[in-house]
Design a protein around this motif. Sequence first.
Motif, PDB file in Angstrom:
ATOM      1  N   GLY A 120      -3.852  12.409  -8.208  1.00  0.00           N
ATOM      2  CA  GLY A 120      -4.327  13.148  -7.031  1.00  0.00           C
ATOM      3  C   GLY A 120      -5.562  12.506  -6.420  1.00  0.00           C
ATOM      4  N   ILE A 121      -6.492  12.080  -7.267  1.00  0.00           N
ATOM      5  CA  ILE A 121      -7.680  11.376  -6.763  1.00  0.00           C
ATOM      6  C   ILE A 121      -7.262  10.090  -6.070  1.00  0.00           C
ATOM      7  CG2 ILE A 121      -9.753  10.102  -7.468  1.00  0.00           C
ATOM      8  CD1 ILE A 121     -10.127  12.233  -9.666  1.00  0.00           C
ATOM      9  N   ARG A 122      -6.320   9.380  -6.665  1.00  0.00           N
ATOM     10  CA  ARG A 122      -5.856   8.127  -6.049  1.00  0.00           C
ATOM     11  C   ARG A 122      -5.219   8.405  -4.685  1.00  0.00           C
ATOM     12  NH1 ARG A 122      -3.460   3.993  -9.819  1.00  0.00           N
ATOM     13  NH2 ARG A 122      -5.650   3.503  -9.956  1.00  0.00           N
ATOM     14  N   ILE A 123      -4.409   9.439  -4.590  1.00  0.00           N
ATOM     15  CA  ILE A 123      -3.753   9.780  -3.316  1.00  0.00           C
ATOM     16  C   ILE A 123      -4.800  10.109  -2.256  1.00  0.00           C
ATOM     17  CG2 ILE A 123      -2.311  11.504  -2.150  1.00  0.00           C
ATOM     18  CD1 ILE A 123      -0.785  11.730  -4.887  1.00  0.00           C
ATOM     19  N   ILE A 124      -5.728  10.994  -2.587  1.00  0.00           N
ATOM     20  CA  ILE A 124      -6.762  11.381  -1.627  1.00  0.00           C
ATOM     21  C   ILE A 124      -7.607  10.166  -1.227  1.00  0.00           C
ATOM     22  CG2 ILE A 124      -8.883  12.740  -1.338  1.00  0.00           C
ATOM     23  CD1 ILE A 124      -7.487  14.869  -3.158  1.00  0.00           C
ATOM     24  N   GLY A 125      -7.978   9.367  -2.216  1.00  0.00           N
ATOM     25  CA  GLY A 125      -8.763   8.175  -1.924  1.00  0.00           C
ATOM     26  C   GLY A 125      -8.033   7.197  -1.025  1.00  0.00           C
ATOM     27  N   MET A 126      -6.736   7.043  -1.248  1.00  0.00           N
ATOM     28  CA  MET A 126      -5.956   6.128  -0.411  1.00  0.00           C
ATOM     29  C   MET A 126      -5.823   6.666   1.010  1.00  0.00           C
ATOM     30  SD  MET A 126      -2.945   4.820  -2.981  1.00  0.00           S
ATOM     31  CE  MET A 126      -2.258   3.628  -1.810  1.00  0.00           C
ATOM     32  N   TRP A 184       0.843  -1.199   0.000  1.00  0.00           N
ATOM     33  CA  TRP A 184       0.000   0.000   0.000  1.00  0.00           C
ATOM     34  C   TRP A 184       0.877   1.248   0.000  1.00  0.00           C
ATOM     35  CZ3 TRP A 184      -0.740   4.259   3.110  1.00  0.00           C
ATOM     36  CH2 TRP A 184      -1.895   5.001   2.906  1.00  0.00           C
ATOM     37  N   VAL A 185       1.921   1.247   0.830  1.00  0.00           N
ATOM     38  CA  VAL A 185       2.839   2.392   0.904  1.00  0.00           C
ATOM     39  C   VAL A 185       3.513   2.609  -0.451  1.00  0.00           C
ATOM     40  CG1 VAL A 185       4.980   3.251   1.953  1.00  0.00           C
ATOM     41  CG2 VAL A 185       3.208   2.231   3.391  1.00  0.00           C
ATOM     42  N   MET A 186       3.934   1.537  -1.110  1.00  0.00           N
ATOM     43  CA  MET A 186       4.592   1.674  -2.412  1.00  0.00           C
ATOM     44  C   MET A 186       3.620   2.198  -3.475  1.00  0.00           C
ATOM     45  SD  MET A 186       7.302  -1.445  -2.549  1.00  0.00           S
ATOM     46  CE  MET A 186       8.220  -0.758  -3.907  1.00  0.00           C
ATOM     47  N   ARG A 187       2.359   1.746  -3.431  1.00  0.00           N
ATOM     48  CA  ARG A 187       1.366   2.276  -4.370  1.00  0.00           C
ATOM     49  C   ARG A 187       1.124   3.761  -4.115  1.00  0.00           C
ATOM     50  NH1 ARG A 187      -0.940  -2.784  -3.192  1.00  0.00           N
ATOM     51  NH2 ARG A 187      -2.470  -1.848  -1.767  1.00  0.00           N
ATOM     52  N   LEU A 188       1.087   4.152  -2.832  1.00  0.00           N
ATOM     53  CA  LEU A 188       0.917   5.561  -2.490  1.00  0.00           C
ATOM     54  C   LEU A 188       2.114   6.381  -2.967  1.00  0.00           C
ATOM     55  CD1 LEU A 188      -0.751   7.764  -1.060  1.00  0.00           C
ATOM     56  CD2 LEU A 188       0.534   7.230   1.025  1.00  0.00           C
ATOM     57  N   LEU A 189       3.326   5.890  -2.738  1.00  0.00           N
ATOM     58  CA  LEU A 189       4.523   6.600  -3.197  1.00  0.00           C
ATOM     59  C   LEU A 189       4.551   6.735  -4.718  1.00  0.00           C
ATOM     60  CD1 LEU A 189       7.303   5.210  -0.826  1.00  0.00           C
ATOM     61  CD2 LEU A 189       6.332   7.516  -0.865  1.00  0.00           C
ATOM     62  N   ALA A 190       4.110   5.711  -5.422  1.00  0.00           N
ATOM     63  CA  ALA A 190       4.058   5.783  -6.880  1.00  0.00           C
ATOM     64  C   ALA A 190       3.070   6.862  -7.316  1.00  0.00           C
ATOM     65  CB  ALA A 190       3.670   4.428  -7.475  1.00  0.00           C
ATOM     66  N   CYS A 198      -7.847   8.661   2.533  1.00  0.00           N
ATOM     67  CA  CYS A 198      -9.169   8.647   3.183  1.00  0.00           C
ATOM     68  C   CYS A 198      -9.678   7.229   3.415  1.00  0.00           C
ATOM     69  CB  CYS A 198     -10.191   9.401   2.330  1.00  0.00           C
ATOM     70  SG  CYS A 198      -9.882  11.153   2.224  1.00  0.00           S
ATOM     71  N   GLY A 199      -8.993   6.239   2.870  1.00  0.00           N
ATOM     72  CA  GLY A 199      -9.421   4.865   3.036  1.00  0.00           C
ATOM     73  C   GLY A 199     -10.474   4.410   2.038  1.00  0.00           C
ATOM     74  N   LYS A 200     -10.781   5.233   1.043  1.00  0.00           N
ATOM     75  CA  LYS A 200     -11.781   4.870   0.035  1.00  0.00           C
ATOM     76  C   LYS A 200     -11.194   4.007  -1.074  1.00  0.00           C
ATOM     77  CE  LYS A 200     -15.159   7.480   1.647  1.00  0.00           C
ATOM     78  NZ  LYS A 200     -16.346   6.919   2.215  1.00  0.00           N
ATOM     79  N   LEU A 201      -9.890   4.144  -1.327  1.00  0.00           N
ATOM     80  CA  LEU A 201      -9.205   3.377  -2.370  1.00  0.00           C
ATOM     81  C   LEU A 201      -8.008   2.669  -1.750  1.00  0.00           C
ATOM     82  CD1 LEU A 201      -9.086   6.097  -5.191  1.00  0.00           C
ATOM     83  CD2 LEU A 201     -10.679   4.182  -5.022  1.00  0.00           C
ATOM     84  N   ASP A 202      -7.631   1.554  -2.359  1.00  0.00           N
ATOM     85  CA  ASP A 202      -6.449   0.843  -1.873  1.00  0.00           C
ATOM     86  C   ASP A 202      -5.239   1.076  -2.776  1.00  0.00           C
ATOM     87  OD1 ASP A 202      -7.089  -0.641  -4.082  1.00  0.00           O
ATOM     88  OD2 ASP A 202      -7.353  -2.534  -3.011  1.00  0.00           O
ATOM     89  N   GLY A 203      -5.421   1.852  -3.835  1.00  0.00           N
ATOM     90  CA  GLY A 203      -4.316   2.158  -4.737  1.00  0.00           C
ATOM     91  C   GLY A 203      -4.172   1.198  -5.893  1.00  0.00           C
ATOM     92  N   HIS A 204      -4.956   0.127  -5.878  1.00  0.00           N
ATOM     93  CA  HIS A 204      -4.933  -0.797  -7.015  1.00  0.00           C
ATOM     94  C   HIS A 204      -5.648  -0.166  -8.198  1.00  0.00           C
ATOM     95  CE1 HIS A 204      -4.143  -4.063  -3.997  1.00  0.00           C
ATOM     96  NE2 HIS A 204      -3.313  -4.393  -4.972  1.00  0.00           N
ATOM     97  N   PRO A 205      -5.287  -0.582  -9.407  1.00  0.00           N
ATOM     98  CA  PRO A 205      -6.012  -0.100 -10.578  1.00  0.00           C
ATOM     99  C   PRO A 205      -7.497  -0.418 -10.470  1.00  0.00           C
ATOM    100  CG  PRO A 205      -4.057  -1.290 -11.229  1.00  0.00           C
ATOM    101  CD  PRO A 205      -4.216  -1.495  -9.758  1.00  0.00           C
ATOM    102  N   GLU A 206      -8.298   0.376 -11.123  1.00  0.00           N
ATOM    103  CA  GLU A 206      -9.742   0.256 -11.021  1.00  0.00           C
ATOM    104  C   GLU A 206     -10.334  -0.656 -12.085  1.00  0.00           C
ATOM    105  OE1 GLU A 206     -11.267   1.621  -8.372  1.00  0.00           O
ATOM    106  OE2 GLU A 206      -9.244   2.214  -7.815  1.00  0.00           O
ATOM    107  N   LEU A 207      -9.722  -1.789 -12.356  1.00  0.00           N
ATOM    108  CA  LEU A 207     -10.251  -2.726 -13.332  1.00  0.00           C
ATOM    109  C   LEU A 207     -11.525  -3.371 -12.810  1.00  0.00           C
ATOM    110  CD1 LEU A 207      -7.172  -4.696 -14.683  1.00  0.00           C
ATOM    111  CD2 LEU A 207      -8.650  -3.189 -15.959  1.00  0.00           C
ATOM    112  N   LYS A 208     -12.529  -3.421 -13.623  1.00  0.00           N
ATOM    113  CA  LYS A 208     -13.738  -4.160 -13.294  1.00  0.00           C
ATOM    114  C   LYS A 208     -13.510  -5.605 -13.699  1.00  0.00           C
ATOM    115  CE  LYS A 208     -16.579  -0.142 -14.025  1.00  0.00           C
ATOM    116  NZ  LYS A 208     -16.700   0.718 -15.146  1.00  0.00           N
TER     117      LYS A 208
END
Length: 170
Positions: A146-152, A86-92, A154-164
């Motif tokens: 930026g959306i990914r960072i804020i989402g991560m 999770w930390v590495m996804r956030l740093l990326a 806030c706990g709304k996203l885990d940083g993984h790609p949003e593939l359905k």
Amino acid sequence: MSRLIQLVSSVLRWATGLAFAVLMAAVLIQVVMRTFSSDGSPVWTEEVTRYALLYIGGFGAALSLWTGVMVNVDLLSEHLPGRLPWVMRLLAAVTVFIFAVMLIEPAWRFTKIGMIQTSPSMPFIKMAYIHASVFILLATLALTSGIRIIGMLCGKLDGHPELKEEEELP
């Protein structure tokens, strides 16, 4: 947050699709004219093709970052223990955001320079409209990261790609 994600994703998909449709139309005109006309294809179709490719990249880079189809080196990161993946996804995401934001102002200057230039085969087109593809690329990368960072955070996203599930790649 999910409405914003859906809106951004929809706009990026439509814009990428529109740029691709322009590319297909220009190539189709080239092929038809080269096949059925003794004069060959119009010169402007070559430029429209290149410009459409720039816009596909401009909108598509952020979309591919968002959906996970951009090259992602997660072989190491996803096998680390605990919260390290999770930390590495956030740093990326933070790295992409910082670089995109740093380059937005120079890209805007580059776009403004295009106001005094015109397209070689279409003199009625200001090059600023073409140069804007670089600005769009950086702005959309900054927005999606930026959306990914804020989402991560806030706990709304885990940083993984949003593939359905139906979109998963083989």
